[in-house]
Design an enzyme around this catalytic site. Sequence first.
Site, PDB file in Angstrom:
ATOM      1  N   LYS A 119       0.863  -1.183   0.000  1.00 39.88           N
ATOM      2  CA  LYS A 119       0.000   0.000   0.000  1.00 39.88           C
ATOM      3  C   LYS A 119       0.890   1.221   0.000  1.00 39.88           C
ATOM      4  O   LYS A 119       2.052   1.152   0.414  1.00 39.88           O
ATOM      5  CB  LYS A 119      -0.864   0.016   1.261  1.00 39.88           C
TER       6      LYS A 119
HETATM    7  N1  GLU Z   1      -7.454  -0.027  -3.072  1.00 39.01           N
HETATM    8  C1  GLU Z   1      -8.185  -1.248  -3.266  1.00 39.01           C
HETATM    9  C2  GLU Z   1      -8.143  -2.095  -2.003  1.00 39.01           C
HETATM   10  O1  GLU Z   1      -7.911  -1.591  -0.930  1.00 39.01           O
HETATM   11  C3  GLU Z   1      -7.756  -1.995  -4.518  1.00 39.01           C
HETATM   12  C4  GLU Z   1      -6.325  -2.429  -4.557  1.00 39.01           C
HETATM   13  C5  GLU Z   1      -5.867  -2.969  -5.917  1.00 39.01           C
HETATM   14  O2  GLU Z   1      -6.676  -3.081  -6.813  1.00 39.01           O
HETATM   15  O3  GLU Z   1      -4.683  -3.250  -6.031  1.00 39.01           O
HETATM   16  O4  GLU Z   1      -8.392  -3.264  -2.037  1.00 39.01           O
END
Ligand code: GLU
Length: 433
Positions: A119
Amino acid sequence: MLPTSLEPTIIQELTKQKSLYDNVVKQFKKAADLMKLDEDIRKILAKTNNEIVVNFPVKMDDGRIEIFTGYRVQHNNALGPYKGGLRYHPLVDIDEIRALAAWMTWKSAIADIPFGGAKGGIQFDPTKYTINELERITRRFTFALGNNIGPEYDIPAPDVNTNSQIMAWMLDTYLSMMPAHERYRCLHVVTGKPIESGGSVGRDKATGQGVVFIIEQWAKDHNFDLGSATYIIQGFGNVGSRVTSLMKRHGSKLIAVEDITGALLNSEGINPDDLIEYVKNHGSIYGYPSAKPIDHNIFLATKADIFIPAAMENQITAETAPMLNLKLVAEAANGPTDPEADIILNRRNIHVIPDILCNSGGVIVSYFEWLQNKRSESWELEEVDSKLHKKIINAYERVRDTAIAYRTDWRTAAYIVALKRLRIVYKERGIFP
Ligand code: GLU
């Protein structure tokens, strides 16, 4: 001004009072104890693999230079390349990003997609910047990350306050840093792109669609009629608003909604399409004429069947969990319930479908986008939706069956599903050297 169709933007002061990573550690420990996870694997998974912090300068429209701090935390890549979103938010910090990265590891493992967890984000309030400044901030952040991201290494995606336009700028910047003949092999360096730039149909609505698939299955399992159900939702960004329009097809009634500007109630039902149109024109739910304003605590205490938190972390706590008056919490946001609240909700027989299962539709369709880019394919919406349905319902069933087998709550069961998968890989591959 920000681009439209952002993911949720609620800023609750409560959010930052506690360490989010502590929540991960507590959830992890409960599952690891119950499944008797080996000490060595615990040690590995309790830590993040890499933590990248970049400070970078950006020129503002008036010629001033501002310095921004950006993060990318790579929690684990035993199951595949690091994967996870990037958020733009004033409360972003290393502790929050660490927690969100770990949740991505579990999420991909539960969904059975070949990704690890990561993240990232930038600590700033994007609503205070012009579109041109946002573009330069995004490009300069991508440049600062350099080879810490890559299509087979670490693949960002949208998250809170980022969207397909931000991904298009990231893609363009990343490709511009490559030798010309390599560029089109690297379209899959980010997912959640605009369709024309290599995105997948169905990615925009994927998180919301996954939440609704899960609620449908839960309703089926519990002989629960969604046609006469009432629900409340926190967050009316990309995820929250899409959930409401998909729930409308079942006839479920939205009776209260909250965003950063406040909460609204109409026990006769709020028309999602009407509210979506209003938010498009006014930027938030504030002032929506067909519901009455209520305060935060009244919103939380609203009697309904289902609560869908679709905003920020730590919204359901020891303080607020006793106020809830419902049967099901379907976590569309990441980390909305803290471990103390989990105990209270369990005791009160309020069922919680955990974030790492409930909101996994986004990363599942990111995986489909990544695959399409690698194969130079573009799939139809029906194909994306039916593959998403299959994957997320399989994950749901694994979690449900594990909860029964271990006589535990679904969050702990979801962790057990993820940790078992990771344990197998560590056992098979061992630790280098
Ligand atoms: N931000 C989204 C999540 O928290 C999607 C992450 C992604 O598609 O890599 O799952």
